[in-house]
Structures are given as structure tokens and as C-alpha cells.
Design an enzyme around this catalytic site. Structure first.
Site, PDB file in Angstrom:
ATOM      1  N   GLU A  41      -7.634  -9.947  -7.039  1.00 20.75           N
ATOM      2  CA  GLU A  41      -8.703  -8.948  -7.203  1.00 20.75           C
ATOM      3  C   GLU A  41      -8.855  -8.528  -8.658  1.00 20.75           C
ATOM      4  O   GLU A  41      -9.968  -8.369  -9.166  1.00 20.75           O
ATOM      5  CB  GLU A  41      -8.407  -7.718  -6.335  1.00 20.75           C
ATOM      6  N   LYS A  55       0.646  -3.420   4.987  1.00 21.36           N
ATOM      7  CA  LYS A  55      -0.259  -4.153   4.103  1.00 21.36           C
ATOM      8  C   LYS A  55       0.414  -4.976   3.017  1.00 21.36           C
ATOM      9  O   LYS A  55       1.466  -4.627   2.504  1.00 21.36           O
ATOM     10  CB  LYS A  55      -1.247  -3.175   3.451  1.00 21.36           C
ATOM     11  N   SER A  58       0.852  -1.186   0.000  1.00 23.36           N
ATOM     12  CA  SER A  58       0.000   0.000   0.000  1.00 23.36           C
ATOM     13  C   SER A  58       0.891   1.241   0.000  1.00 23.36           C
ATOM     14  O   SER A  58       1.982   1.232   0.574  1.00 23.36           O
ATOM     15  CB  SER A  58      -0.872  -0.010   1.251  1.00 23.36           C
TER      16      SER A  58
END
Ligand code: ARG
Length: 483
Positions: free
Chosen positions: A294, A287, A281
Site C-alpha cells: 500500500e 488482521k 492492526s
């Protein structure tokens, strides 16, 4: 610029085409991807014209030499597409005539762009179908490998996203694997159906020249010529079928990806994806995002869209060729490329993901996931299943209220719900036992998943062999055509 296209077929027209007309009707930005197949189709066609004596051998030889020169440029990317021409077929024919002179004009004898484009696109999608089958087969292998290596992990099986019954990771991975097995098969089925050659159907009605359609079909590695000239130039169901194969694969991929996204969350903690296939991130240093999964899930939208495009585009078209059909290429070229890349990426993701077996077991043991087993146990003691269901429901409520699992309750506690319950109940309640005892064909027991793994590997190998043979046949034809 515009003068060129006009000059080619100018006879019937008294005024030139408007710039905007060419810009709007041109398909070159998309069908330039067919260039290789277009040259191959022309090489097969001209060899046939020569053999059948439709054009003089001397002209045919000039055409063959000219096409080979063009092929070299198409292959190394140096062929210059002339955007004042309408499509790839015109570009290649025009470039040939410029290079070899008027003999080039004889190439288009006994054919039309209508059968030409149908042939080119079949050849293009035939290769895509094989590539897709190969990529999906590879993904299936990655899933089977997880079943082999980590398959003994016990995890919750879900229905309605609620803990339903314990299963093994092998059973779960193999469930996905067999879906992809059918997807890969579908690509090969579609391949077989599109493996007929429309070349020689000409504009729509066949031709008066003594052509040999079997010869061109064979030269282009098609099983046989298509049966009907009007069907040949108007049909695009081979495109729609492949769009469906891609869409179904994308749907299956999206389900797998959705699970991987969930499983990698802190709440599940079932897996950790490899650093190489995750992203960070920009502001939250802790993260590790499952972006590939996705994106694959997200790309399902455009892949399914391509199917809708094809179905809608071909509805209500009268026989035979209509320009609407030109709109078939971009969506399906893109959807096939997307699905191939997605399957390839997901193979890598799956092959490098670490599965946290302890966490899976811990989560599985937490709920009353063995409730069905208790009901089945009562059935073996002579209680009708419906009644057993009610007894276990009450026991589960008690177990939730007391904050313990069914197997952690004393025999006296359990017997409050049915006096048929005896000491041997503790042999069937541990989740590992629940899994081992589901030994029906196709069930989740390790014995059963071993059988499934063998079957899956057999399917993969058989398909690999078919893909290898078909690809080889096509490559051999390309070689023969260019010799
Ligand atoms: N660019 C056209 C297509 O992709 C080629 C066939 C054109 N034929 C015609 N009669 N306009 O469909």
C-alpha cells in the site's frame, strides 16, 4: 554569520545581504548531499589546471592535499557545513581556502558554479540511475523466480477486472517482469545520455584559459565532454528524464502492489505475505495488513509529482543558467530514493510471498472463463468466428442459469446451441487445456513461459553486467583521483 557570504563576493555590493535573503536563497540543506561529487569534480579540475599550466604546480598540489582532507571529512560525515554560506560549492571552496590559505582561491579558475552544479548533479544522478537499474533488476528476478517455482498455477486472467481467459501465474508474473525490464533499461538509457561532462563550460560561454575538457571528463568517468557551453549550464533534461524513469517505474510498481493487496484479501485468497513484510492492526487481532504494498502504491503520488515539478519548472526558461534551476534537486533526489527503496522492498515481499495454487485453480474453474475456447473450437469446425461468438453467448447464459460450468454440461445440452459440437469438445474445455493450447509466441502455455523465463534471465544478466562495469569504471576513477 551573513558577513561571510557577503565577504566572499563583496566587491560589487555596498550593503550586506539581509538574513532572510540568505535563508531564502540557500540550497545547502539539499545540495550538501552533493559534497562528495563536488570534491571529486574539484580534484579533477585542479589536476587539469595543473597539467595545462593554468595554475602553478605548487598551488595545485596544495589544493589537492586540502581537497583530500576535506574528502575524508565528507566521507566520514564530520565535514561541517557553514550555513552562513549559500551552497555546497561555496562551502567546500571556503573551507579549502581557510585550510590552505590564498592558494585555495585559484581552484575556481576556468569554471563557475553553473558548470560545477551541472557536473555534480550528473554524477550524483548517474550513481542513482545505476542503483535504480540494479534494484529494479532485482525485483524482476524475484518475479521470474515465482514464474519458475510456482508458474504452473492456473489463475484467471482479467480484463476490466472480470474473468477473461485462464492464464498461468508464470504468465502473469512475467507480464510484470518485462515491464520492469524496460524500466531498468530506461534507467540505463538515461544514464548513457547524461554521461557527458559539463565541467569547463564555465559560467556559460566557455573560458579563455587553455583548459582540457577531455581530461576532466575522463577523470570523472564521463564518456566525453558536453558539446556546447550554453547548453551545458542550462540543460536539466537529464534530471527530467530520470524523473520520468522513476515515475514510470512507480506506476508499474503501483499496479503490481494493487494486485498484491487484492490477492491477499479474504475475497481473493490467492496469496499470503510473509509475517516479516506485513503489519498488524492496533485493534483487530486477526488482521495481517499488506502495508508495504500500500505504501509503495501511495508513494507513486510524490514520485509522479517530481516529474511534474521538473517539467513545469523548466518551461519557458531563457538561456542560460537561471536560479530556478536550483529547485531541481530535492524532488528528484527524493523520487529516486523512493523508487530504489520501493523496488528493494517489493523484491523481498515477492520473494517471500506464498501463492495458494489450489485456491487460484478453484476460482478459475468457477466461471465460464473457457468461453473463448469453445468459440475457437467452433471455428475449427467451420463456424465463422462472429457466429461462434453468438452461439457460445447463448450457451454461457444457459450455463449461468443452470449453475454449472460449460464443461459440466452434457453433449446433448451443448448441441442445443450448435450441432457442430462433438464429443471432442471435452478435450478443450478444462482450464488447464485452455492454458496449454495457448502456445503462440508470448502466449500463456508453459512451453511459451519457459521461453519467456530464459529471455528474462538473459536480460537480467546482461544488465547486471553493464551495471557492474559502469560502477567499476566510476569507482576506479574515484580511486585514481584520490591517489
Ligand atoms: N546553488 C546553485 C544551484 O543549485 C548553484 C549554482 C549557482 N549559480 C549562480 N550563478 N547563482 O543551481
Amino acid at each position: 554569520m551573513i558577513a561571510l557570504q557577503q565577504a566572499l563576493w563583496s566587491g560589487r555590493f555596498s550593503a550586506g545581504m539581509d538574513d532572510s535573503t540568505l535563508a531564502f536563497t540557500s540550497s545547502l540543506d539539499v545540495d550538501s548531499h552533493l559534497a562528495f561529487y563536488d570534491v571529486m569534480g574539484s580534484l579533477a579540475h585542479v589536476r587539469m589546471l595543473k597539467k595545462c599550466g593554468v595554475i602553478p604546480a605548487e598551488d595545485a598540489d596544495k589544493i589537492i592535499a586540502g581537497l583530500k582532507d576535506i574528502l575524508v571529512k565528507v566521507r566520514d560525515g564530520s565535514f561541517e557545513f557553514d550555513y552562513s554560506l549559500e551552497d555546497v560549492h561555496t562551502c567546500i571552496e571556503f573551507s579549502l581556502t581557510q585550510a590552505i590559505g590564498p592558494a585555495g582561491g585559484k581552484l575556481h579558475t576556468g569554471r563557475s558554479r553553473n558548470d560545477q552544479v551541472a557536473t555534480d548533479f550528473r554524477m550524483y544522478l548517474r550513481d542513482d540511475a545505476l542503483r535504480a537499474a540494479e534494484a529494479v533488476n532485482g525485483l524482476m528476478m524475484a518475479l521470474v523466480k515465482v514464474a519458475e517455482d510456482n508458474g504452473d498455477a492456473v489463475m484467471p486472467g482479467f480484463t476490466h477486472m472480470q474473468h477473461a481467459q485462464p492464464v498461468t501465474l508464470a504468465q502473469h508474473m512475467l507480464a510484470h517482469a518485462f515491464k520492469f525490464s524496460r524500466d531498468a533499461d530506461r534507467f540505463l538509457d538515461a544514464f548513457r545520455r547524461m554521461d557527458k561532462c559539463p565541467l569547463g563550460a564555465a559560467a556559460l560561454a566557455g573560458t579563455t584559459y587553455p583548459i582540457d575538457r577531455r581530461m576532466t571528463a575522463e577523470a570523472l568517468a564521463f564518456r566525453e565532454p558536453t558539446e556546447n557551453s550554453m547548453d551545458s549550464v542550462s540543460d536539466r533534461d537529464f534530471v527530467t528524464e530520470l524523473a520520468y524513469c522513476a515515475a514510470q517505474t512507480a506506476i508499474h510498481l503501483s499496479g503490481l502492489c494493487e494486485e498484491l493487496v487484492l490477492w491477499s484479501s479474504q475475497e481473493f485468497g490467492f496469496i499470503e505475505m510473509d509475517d516479516r513484510y506485513t503489519t498488524g492492526s492496533s485493534i483487530m487481532p486477526q488482521k495481517k495488513n499488506p502495508d508495504i504494498a500500500e505504501l509503495v502504491r501511495g508513494k507513486t503520488g510524490s514520485v509522479v509529482g517530481a516529474l511534474m515539478t521538473m517539467i513545469t519548472m523548466t518551461k519557458g526558461l531563457p538561456l542560460t543558467y537561471n536560479r530556478d534551476l536550483q529547485e531541481d534537486k530535492r524532488p528528484v533526489m527524493e523520487s529516486m530514493a523512493t523508487v530504489i527503496a520501493s523496488a528493494q522492498m517489493m523484491s523481498k515481499v515477492i520473494a517471500t510471498t506464498v501463492f495458494h495454487k489450489d485456491r487460484m485453480l478453484e476460482v478459475t474453474s468457477r466461471g465460464q472463463i473457457n468461453a473463448t475456447d469453445l468459440a475457437d473450437y467452433l471455428v475449427t469446425k467451420g463456424v465463422p468466428f462472429r457466429e461462434a461468438h453468438g452461439i457460445v453467448g447463448a450457451a454461457v447464459r444457459h450455463s449461468i442459469d443452470s449453475g454449472r460450468n460449460l464443461e459440466d454440461m452434457t453433449l446433448d445440452e451443448l448441441r442445443q446451441f450448435s450441432d457442430r459440437i462433438e464429443q471432442d469438445v471435452y478435450d478443450i474445455l478444462p482450464v488447464i487445456k485452455c492454458v496449454e493450447r495457448r502456445n503462440s509466441y508470448g502466449g500463456t502455455s508453459p512451453q511459451s513461459t519457459d521461453v519467456q523465463i530464459s529471455k528474462a534471465i538473459e536480460q537480467i544478466m546482461l544488465r547486471d553486467e553493464v551495471i557492474r562495469q559502469e560502477s567499476q569504471l566510476i569507482r576506479n576513477c574515484w580511486k585514481a583521483l584520490t591517489e
